[in-house]
Scaffold this motif. Structure first.
Motif, PDB file in Angstrom:
ATOM      1  N   GLU A   1       0.895  -1.154   0.000  1.00 39.40           N
ATOM      2  CA  GLU A   1       0.000   0.000   0.000  1.00 39.40           C
ATOM      3  C   GLU A   1       0.924   1.192   0.000  1.00 39.40           C
ATOM      4  N   GLN A   2       0.877   1.999  -1.060  1.00 36.71           N
ATOM      5  CA  GLN A   2       1.812   3.107  -1.207  1.00 36.71           C
ATOM      6  C   GLN A   2       1.091   4.356  -1.678  1.00 36.71           C
ATOM      7  N   SER A   3       1.651   5.496  -1.289  1.00 31.88           N
ATOM      8  CA  SER A   3       1.160   6.760  -1.825  1.00 31.88           C
ATOM      9  C   SER A   3       2.298   7.771  -1.836  1.00 31.88           C
ATOM     10  N   ILE A   4       2.217   8.681  -2.792  1.00 33.35           N
ATOM     11  CA  ILE A   4       3.150   9.796  -2.871  1.00 33.35           C
ATOM     12  C   ILE A   4       2.310  11.054  -2.989  1.00 33.35           C
ATOM     13  N   GLU A   5       2.538  11.964  -2.053  1.00 31.00           N
ATOM     14  CA  GLU A   5       1.862  13.257  -2.075  1.00 31.00           C
ATOM     15  C   GLU A   5       2.930  14.330  -1.984  1.00 31.00           C
ATOM     16  N   GLY A   6       3.156  15.020  -3.094  1.00 30.51           N
ATOM     17  CA  GLY A   6       4.223  16.020  -3.124  1.00 30.51           C
ATOM     18  C   GLY A   6       5.570  15.340  -2.940  1.00 30.51           C
ATOM     19  N   GLN A   7       6.284  15.708  -1.904  1.00 33.29           N
ATOM     20  CA  GLN A   7       7.608  15.155  -1.633  1.00 33.29           C
ATOM     21  C   GLN A   7       7.573  14.156  -0.471  1.00 33.29           C
ATOM     22  N   VAL A   8       6.386  13.532  -0.234  1.00 36.26           N
ATOM     23  CA  VAL A   8       6.237  12.585   0.869  1.00 36.26           C
ATOM     24  C   VAL A   8       5.783  11.226   0.331  1.00 36.26           C
ATOM     25  N   TYR A   9       6.562  10.198   0.659  1.00 34.55           N
ATOM     26  CA  TYR A   9       6.231   8.812   0.315  1.00 34.55           C
ATOM     27  C   TYR A   9       5.761   8.118   1.597  1.00 34.55           C
ATOM     28  N   THR A  10       4.672   7.354   1.494  1.00 31.58           N
ATOM     29  CA  THR A  10       4.192   6.530   2.598  1.00 31.58           C
ATOM     30  C   THR A  10       3.912   5.140   2.054  1.00 31.58           C
TER      31      THR A  10
ATOM     32  N   LEU B   1      13.873   4.404  -4.498  1.00 35.64           N
ATOM     33  CA  LEU B   1      12.814   5.218  -3.921  1.00 35.64           C
ATOM     34  C   LEU B   1      12.913   6.668  -4.386  1.00 35.64           C
ATOM     35  N   TRP B   2      14.141   7.156  -4.574  1.00 37.64           N
ATOM     36  CA  TRP B   2      14.370   8.569  -4.902  1.00 37.64           C
ATOM     37  C   TRP B   2      15.553   8.709  -5.845  1.00 37.64           C
TER      38      TRP B   2
ATOM     39  N   ILE C   1       7.439  -3.901   6.315  1.00 41.70           N
ATOM     40  CA  ILE C   1       7.962  -2.541   6.452  1.00 41.70           C
ATOM     41  C   ILE C   1       6.836  -1.518   6.475  1.00 41.70           C
ATOM     42  N   ASN C   2       6.960  -0.564   7.383  1.00 43.55           N
ATOM     43  CA  ASN C   2       6.172   0.664   7.350  1.00 43.55           C
ATOM     44  C   ASN C   2       7.179   1.787   7.147  1.00 43.55           C
ATOM     45  N   LEU C   3       7.011   2.567   6.092  1.00 47.49           N
ATOM     46  CA  LEU C   3       7.975   3.607   5.765  1.00 47.49           C
ATOM     47  C   LEU C   3       7.256   4.905   5.458  1.00 47.49           C
ATOM     48  N   ARG C   4       7.737   5.952   6.096  1.00 52.63           N
ATOM     49  CA  ARG C   4       7.332   7.320   5.746  1.00 52.63           C
ATOM     50  C   ARG C   4       8.632   8.043   5.419  1.00 52.63           C
ATOM     51  N   PHE C   5       8.675   8.683   4.259  1.00 53.37           N
ATOM     52  CA  PHE C   5       9.908   9.286   3.765  1.00 53.37           C
ATOM     53  C   PHE C   5       9.574  10.621   3.117  1.00 53.37           C
ATOM     54  N   LYS C   6      10.285  11.652   3.534  1.00 50.80           N
ATOM     55  CA  LYS C   6      10.064  12.998   2.990  1.00 50.80           C
ATOM     56  C   LYS C   6      11.412  13.569   2.598  1.00 50.80           C
TER      57      LYS C   6
END
Length: 156
Positions: free
Chosen positions: A46-55, A66-67, A140-145
């Motif tokens: 389950e993934q989402s990208i909003e602006g410069q934030v990946y969850t 990822l980047w 994995i649970n990942l939040r990345f900005k």
């Protein structure tokens, strides 16, 4: 009958010996991690990208980018992350333009974090990347900005 049992044993050995160990082998091999290509098994996501934030919430092994960012000059990039791993191992690896790996964070079984950690990366002129690398079907649970560059959904 003996030949049939022997054939079944050989096939079983070959299948189990080749299945996930290839993905697990990547985890410790910097030369494979820094390669241009990615190699992974994404079992659930389950993934989402909003602006410069990946969850993302993933069951993942192998490596995926990822980047990425083509920097016109040496600069600082602000990074925030929260990496929780309930099973397996996972790490975020920054790869500089000279293909040198730098571990940003690494977690293993049952390491759960809630708060975002903040770092400033000193990136160099040229192509810069961050990869998620994992083994043992990591949960994995990942939040990345990140302040610059392109975020990518994993597995796509």
């Amino acid at each position: 009958m003996r030949n049939i049992i022997g054939c079944i044993a050989i096939i079983t050995f070959l299948c189990t010996g080749c299945s996930s160990s290839k993905m697990g082998d990547i985890y410790m091999q910097d030369d494979k991690i820094t390669n241009e290509g990615d190699s992974y098994s994404l079992h659930k996501e389950e993934q989402s990208i909003e602006g410069q934030v990946y969850t993302g919430q993933l069951e993942f092994e192998g490596m995926d980018t990822l980047w990425d960012y083509e920097a016109a000059e040496d600069m600082e990039v602000e990074v925030s992350y929260c990496l929780s791993v309930s099973q397996g191992k996972a790490k975020l690896v920054y790869i500089d333009p000279n293909d040198q790996p730098h571990i940003i964070v690494e977690n293993k079984d049952r390491v759960k974090t809630e708060a975002l950690e903040n770092v400033v990366l000193q990136i160099k002129k040229g192509r810069n990347r961050i990869k998620l690398v994992a083994m043992n079907r990591a949960q994995i649970n990942l939040r990345f900005k990140i302040s610059e560059g392109n975020l990518n959904s994993l597995g796509f």
